[in-house]
Design a protein around this motif. Structure first.
Motif, PDB file in Angstrom:
ATOM      1  N   CYS A 106      -2.114   0.988   4.873  1.00 20.01           N
ATOM      2  CA  CYS A 106      -0.682   1.139   5.122  1.00 20.01           C
ATOM      3  C   CYS A 106      -0.409   1.291   6.614  1.00 20.01           C
ATOM      4  O   CYS A 106       0.466   0.624   7.186  1.00 20.01           O
ATOM      5  CB  CYS A 106      -0.213   2.360   4.352  1.00 20.01           C
ATOM      6  N   MET A 145      10.775   1.377   4.378  1.00 23.41           N
ATOM      7  CA  MET A 145      10.073   1.945   5.525  1.00 23.41           C
ATOM      8  C   MET A 145       9.960   0.947   6.665  1.00 23.41           C
ATOM      9  O   MET A 145       9.908   1.333   7.824  1.00 23.41           O
ATOM     10  CB  MET A 145       8.677   2.406   5.111  1.00 23.41           C
ATOM     11  N   TRP A 166      -2.839  11.554   6.407  1.00 20.41           N
ATOM     12  CA  TRP A 166      -2.368  11.530   5.024  1.00 20.41           C
ATOM     13  C   TRP A 166      -3.296  12.323   4.115  1.00 20.41           C
ATOM     14  O   TRP A 166      -2.849  13.027   3.209  1.00 20.41           O
ATOM     15  CB  TRP A 166      -2.242  10.086   4.533  1.00 20.41           C
ATOM     16  N   ILE A 168       2.791   6.706  16.757  1.00 17.60           N
ATOM     17  CA  ILE A 168       3.913   6.173  15.967  1.00 17.60           C
ATOM     18  C   ILE A 168       3.462   5.537  14.653  1.00 17.60           C
ATOM     19  O   ILE A 168       3.995   5.868  13.589  1.00 17.60           O
ATOM     20  CB  ILE A 168       4.749   5.181  16.797  1.00 17.60           C
ATOM     21  N   PHE A 212       0.820  -1.208   0.000  1.00 17.94           N
ATOM     22  CA  PHE A 212       0.000   0.000   0.000  1.00 17.94           C
ATOM     23  C   PHE A 212       0.854   1.257   0.000  1.00 17.94           C
ATOM     24  O   PHE A 212       0.425   2.306  -0.476  1.00 17.94           O
ATOM     25  CB  PHE A 212      -0.988  -0.018   1.169  1.00 17.94           C
ATOM     26  N   PHE A 213       2.075   1.133   0.531  1.00 14.03           N
ATOM     27  CA  PHE A 213       2.996   2.260   0.432  1.00 14.03           C
ATOM     28  C   PHE A 213       3.318   2.562  -1.029  1.00 14.03           C
ATOM     29  O   PHE A 213       3.374   3.724  -1.431  1.00 14.03           O
ATOM     30  CB  PHE A 213       4.283   1.957   1.193  1.00 14.03           C
ATOM     31  N   PRO A 221      14.109   3.978   9.359  1.00 16.17           N
ATOM     32  CA  PRO A 221      14.946   5.124   9.695  1.00 16.17           C
ATOM     33  C   PRO A 221      14.104   6.383   9.903  1.00 16.17           C
ATOM     34  O   PRO A 221      14.482   7.270  10.639  1.00 16.17           O
ATOM     35  CB  PRO A 221      15.864   5.261   8.488  1.00 16.17           C
ATOM     36  N   GLY A 222      12.928   6.436   9.268  1.00 11.02           N
ATOM     37  CA  GLY A 222      12.094   7.639   9.345  1.00 11.02           C
ATOM     38  C   GLY A 222      11.560   7.884  10.736  1.00 11.02           C
ATOM     39  O   GLY A 222      11.629   8.996  11.262  1.00 11.02           O
ATOM     40  N   ALA A 256      -3.980   4.817   2.693  1.00  9.69           N
ATOM     41  CA  ALA A 256      -3.246   5.197   3.896  1.00  9.69           C
ATOM     42  C   ALA A 256      -3.728   4.395   5.097  1.00  9.69           C
ATOM     43  O   ALA A 256      -2.943   4.017   5.961  1.00  9.69           O
ATOM     44  CB  ALA A 256      -3.415   6.693   4.166  1.00  9.69           C
ATOM     45  N   PHE A 279       1.622  -1.185   9.315  1.00 12.54           N
ATOM     46  CA  PHE A 279       2.743  -0.785  10.168  1.00 12.54           C
ATOM     47  C   PHE A 279       2.413  -0.929  11.641  1.00 12.54           C
ATOM     48  O   PHE A 279       3.294  -1.206  12.454  1.00 12.54           O
ATOM     49  CB  PHE A 279       3.182   0.635   9.843  1.00 12.54           C
ATOM     50  N   LEU A 324       0.438   4.383  -2.423  1.00 12.03           N
ATOM     51  CA  LEU A 324       0.370   5.729  -1.862  1.00 12.03           C
ATOM     52  C   LEU A 324       1.291   6.674  -2.619  1.00 12.03           C
ATOM     53  O   LEU A 324       1.012   7.851  -2.775  1.00 12.03           O
ATOM     54  CB  LEU A 324       0.803   5.651  -0.399  1.00 12.03           C
ATOM     55  N   VAL A 335       6.535  10.288   7.440  1.00 11.59           N
ATOM     56  CA  VAL A 335       7.910  10.297   7.934  1.00 11.59           C
ATOM     57  C   VAL A 335       8.924  10.160   6.795  1.00 11.59           C
ATOM     58  O   VAL A 335       8.651   9.494   5.800  1.00 11.59           O
ATOM     59  CB  VAL A 335       8.007   9.134   8.954  1.00 11.59           C
ATOM     60  N   PRO A 336      10.088  10.875   6.878  1.00 14.54           N
ATOM     61  CA  PRO A 336      10.985  10.932   5.718  1.00 14.54           C
ATOM     62  C   PRO A 336      11.953   9.756   5.606  1.00 14.54           C
ATOM     63  O   PRO A 336      13.142   9.965   5.400  1.00 14.54           O
ATOM     64  CB  PRO A 336      11.747  12.229   5.968  1.00 14.54           C
ATOM     65  N   GLY A 337      11.478   8.526   5.748  1.00 14.81           N
ATOM     66  CA  GLY A 337      12.379   7.374   5.668  1.00 14.81           C
ATOM     67  C   GLY A 337      13.018   7.243   4.298  1.00 14.81           C
ATOM     68  O   GLY A 337      14.215   6.999   4.164  1.00 14.81           O
ATOM     69  N   ILE A 385       2.073   8.337  11.994  1.00 15.99           N
ATOM     70  CA  ILE A 385       2.933   9.290  11.294  1.00 15.99           C
ATOM     71  C   ILE A 385       3.769   8.611  10.217  1.00 15.99           C
ATOM     72  O   ILE A 385       4.469   9.287   9.466  1.00 15.99           O
ATOM     73  CB  ILE A 385       3.866  10.067  12.250  1.00 15.99           C
ATOM     74  N   ILE A 386       3.692   7.258  10.132  1.00 16.96           N
ATOM     75  CA  ILE A 386       4.542   6.532   9.185  1.00 16.96           C
ATOM     76  C   ILE A 386       4.434   7.029   7.746  1.00 16.96           C
ATOM     77  O   ILE A 386       5.460   7.241   7.092  1.00 16.96           O
ATOM     78  CB  ILE A 386       4.231   5.017   9.259  1.00 16.96           C
ATOM     79  N   PRO A 387       3.223   7.284   7.181  1.00 12.16           N
ATOM     80  CA  PRO A 387       3.202   7.733   5.777  1.00 12.16           C
ATOM     81  C   PRO A 387       3.884   9.081   5.572  1.00 12.16           C
ATOM     82  O   PRO A 387       4.340   9.387   4.473  1.00 12.16           O
ATOM     83  CB  PRO A 387       1.708   7.827   5.471  1.00 12.16           C
TER      84      PRO A 387
END
Lengths: 256, 146
Positions: free
Chosen positions: B13, A204, B39, B83, A132-133, A208-209, B10, B17, A136, B90-92, B86-88
């Motif tokens: 997703c 993800m 999101w 936690i 799904f990421f 690290p995010g 979202a 997570f 997205l 977050v700047p991973g 905010i995953i979608p």
């Protein structure tokens, strides 16, 4: 009397250790330890928590002159929200005062041993989140499918390697390499599959995010040492993933 | 309509997570909801302004407010709701791309990705801190008044 003091300290420290190892914020760890000690009458409690260790010293009051201190080294950090929630509820109950120290220690040990989701469900949801990421970030249905398979594989392998306590740096490199290999295989099967879209979700899952966001969060709260420690960790994780993926992509461009 | 599809993506997703982070079972649907709302706000804001940082700020502000609302049931601490949500945002991926650009000796691109990731992380953490510390300040004031 002295043993009671030591037992309280060990209990509070164990609770703090579970919290810190499973990704709680620094202020929550410090707050919990202070509350647990104060509940048993140790009003002069000083706690200093960083991402890699806990330092506590407690005493009855400031003029009592019988301080005892303890240092606990923390080596591994992951995220387990269930344990954080359980320890939080435990400390709320313990502060009310009707739980003895020995019982409390048993309850904490039980909390530390819970695992709520079996391996295959964990891997399946790894696939769900990864795929799904990809959607997205504008992927198509083929990319959705390939990200799903990649996600399952990466999550399963990472979980396995973490359980046998493989070195974390090498674990992340392996994760990145698997994501890279799978992405290359799928993109060569069909031209509309982009390598980036397949990789994005699997990365993800190695978080690290979240780590960098937590680092900034800690720093804003004034926990500067642990903020920097977590930021370094996030950079190292990102670096190891980039190393794994980059290595595979480089090999691919050299040989084909 | 586009927003609805984004909302569903979202939602799924965030749920995925939440399981990866071993969230307690009764919190998963709630955190999925706040992640999806976050999101959707993020994509809406992106249409109005050209700055991803501001969009991330407002989205995580909403996520933190929803988290404070869910916490009222007193079952779990607020971390559990925040936690995964905010995953979608977050700047991973940005962080990964920064390191990849460094490894490829493309330093200009690395600086661009790196500074953007850092700003997004600061925006998210800043929004969370504003809501959380204002709320705990309010609670303390209440306690000292009565």
């Amino acid at each position: 009397m002295e043993t009671a003091k030591k037992d309280v300290l060990l209990l509070a420290l164990y609770a703090g250790e579970i919290l810190l190892k499973n990704g709680a914020e620094t202020y929550r760890v410090e707050d919990t330890i202070t509350r647990l000690c104060k509940a048993k009458g140790f009003n002069d409690t000083n706690v200093f928590v960083t991402a890699t260790g806990i330092f506590v010293s407690i005493d009855k009051d400031i003029n009592h002159n019988q301080v005892i201190s303890y240092i606990k080294r923390i080596n591994s950090r992951g995220i387990n929200l269930n344990k954080i929630s359980k320890v939080n509820n435990f400390s709320r109950e313990f502060v009310k005062g009707h739980i003895s120290i020995a019982d409390g220690m048993d309850m904490l040990r039980k909390i530390n041993e819970i695992s709520i989701y079996p391996h295959y469900i964990y891997a399946f949801f790894g696939g769900i989140s990864t795929s799904f990421f990809a959607l997205l970030f504008g992927g198509n249905m083929l990319e959705f499918g390939s990200a799903f398979i990649t996600g399952i594989l990466v999550t399963y392998v990472l979980n396995f390697l973490t359980n046998i306590q493989f070195p974390p740096f090498l674990t992340n490199i392996c994760g990145g390499m698997i994501a890279g290999i799978m992405a290359i295989i799928f993109s060569s099967l069909h031209p509309s599959v982009q390598i980036d879209k397949v990789i994005i979700g699997s990365i993800m899952t190695m978080v690290p995010g979240v780590a960098i966001t937590n680092a900034v969060h800690d720093s804003i709260n004034g926990d500067l040492v642990s903020g920097w420690a977590k930021a370094t960790e996030a950079l190292i994780v990102a670096c190891s993933i980039a190393f794994g993926v980059g290595f595979i992509l480089k090999l691919w461009t050299i040989f084909f | 309509m586009v927003y609805l599809i984004d909302f569903i993506y979202a939602y799924m997703c965030t749920i995925g997570f939440a399981v990866l982070f071993y969230a307690p079972k009764d919190s998963i649907l709630k955190t999925g909801f706040s992640g999806a709302v976050g999101w959707t706000v993020y994509t809406m804001m992106n249409n109005f302004s050209d700055s991803v940082v501001i969009s991330a700020f407002f989205a995580s502000f909403i996520i933190a407010l929803l988290g404070e609302f869910f916490v009222l049931s007193k079952k779990h601490p607020i971390t559990v709701y925040i936690i995964p949500a905010i995953i979608p945002l977050v700047p991973g991926f940005g962080l990964y791309y920064t390191m990849l650009s460094v490894l490829e000796k493309n330093y200009e691109l690395a600086l661009q990705y790196g500074s953007e990731s850092l700003l997004i992380a600061i925006a998210i953490a800043g929004a969370l801190t504003i809501v959380l510390s204002l709320n705990s300040y309010r609670k303390e004031k209440k306690k000292s008044l009565f």
